[in-house]
Design an enzyme around this catalytic site. Structure first.
Site: not given
Length: 164
Positions: A126-129
Site C-alpha cells: 500500500v504505497p504510502c511512500h
C-alpha cells in the site's frame, strides 16, 4: 466452536533492510521494515506468506509494479479509506497530502490523512511512500526518508545515468 488462527511471521532481506511479514490463511496483516538488522532472515517460510515474499522480491528486482495480495488490515474505517485510496496512486507517480485529502473528500482533513498514511501497516504494497508534500518535498515516512527516496527512485521511469 470458533477456530483460533495463529498469525504466521517471516523475515526477509531486502535492499532496504530486514522486512517482517505477518499473516495467516485469511490474508496479510502487516508488512514492515525493521530499523535494526538484529533479526536474521527466516530459513523456513510459512505457506501463507510465500506469495507475499515472491511479490516483494519481484518488486525489488524491478519486475513487479502492482501487488495482488489478500490484505487483512486492522484499523479504523477512516484509516482503511485512506489506505484504499493509496492503492490508486500508480507505480512511478506521486500525490501530495493535499491532493490525497481532496480525493477523500475533505481538504481540511489533511492532518488526519497524513496520520492515517503514517499508520499504514503494508509497507510498499500500500504505497504510502508515494505521498509527498505539496511543494514536492519528501515529508514524513515511518521507514525513514532515505527509504522513501530510494523507493521513489526505484519506481521512477527516469533513471539517473552515471557520468563516469
Amino acid at each position: 466452536m470458533e477456530q483460533i488462527v495463529k498469525i504466521q511471521e517471516a523475515f526477509i532481506q531486502t535492499p532496504l533492510g530486514i522486512t517482517a511479514i505477518k499473516g495467516d490463511e485469511s490474508g496479510i496483516v502487516s508488512i514492515y521494515v525493521l530499523n535494526s538488522d538484529t533479526i536474521a532472515p527466516s530459513t523456513v517460510i510459512p505457506d501463507c506468506l510465500e506469495t507475499t515474499i515472491v511479490q516483494l522480491q519481484e518488486y525489488f528486482a524491478g519486475t513487479r509494479k502492482a501487488f495482488q495480495l489478500q490484505l487483512n488490515p486492522k484499523g479504523t474505517d477512516f484509516q482503511k479509506n485512506v489506505w484504499r485510496e493509496l492503492l490508486n496512486i500508480p507505480y512511478g507517480k506521486t500525490l501530495s497530502y493535499l491532493e490525497l485529502s481532496r480525493k477523500l473528500g475533505d481538504v481540511k482533513a489533511i492532518r488526519a490523512v497524513a496520520a492515517a498514511n503514517g499508520q499504514n501497516p503494508f509497507w510498499i504494497v500500500v504505497p504510502c511512500h508515494r505521498v509527498i508534500g505539496s511543494d514536492g518535498s519528501l515529508t514524513g515516512y515511518a521507514g525513514g526518508l532515505w527509504r522513501k527516496k530510494w523507493l521513489l527512485e526505484h519506481e521512477s521511469p527516469y533513471k539517473q545515468q552515471t557520468l563516469f
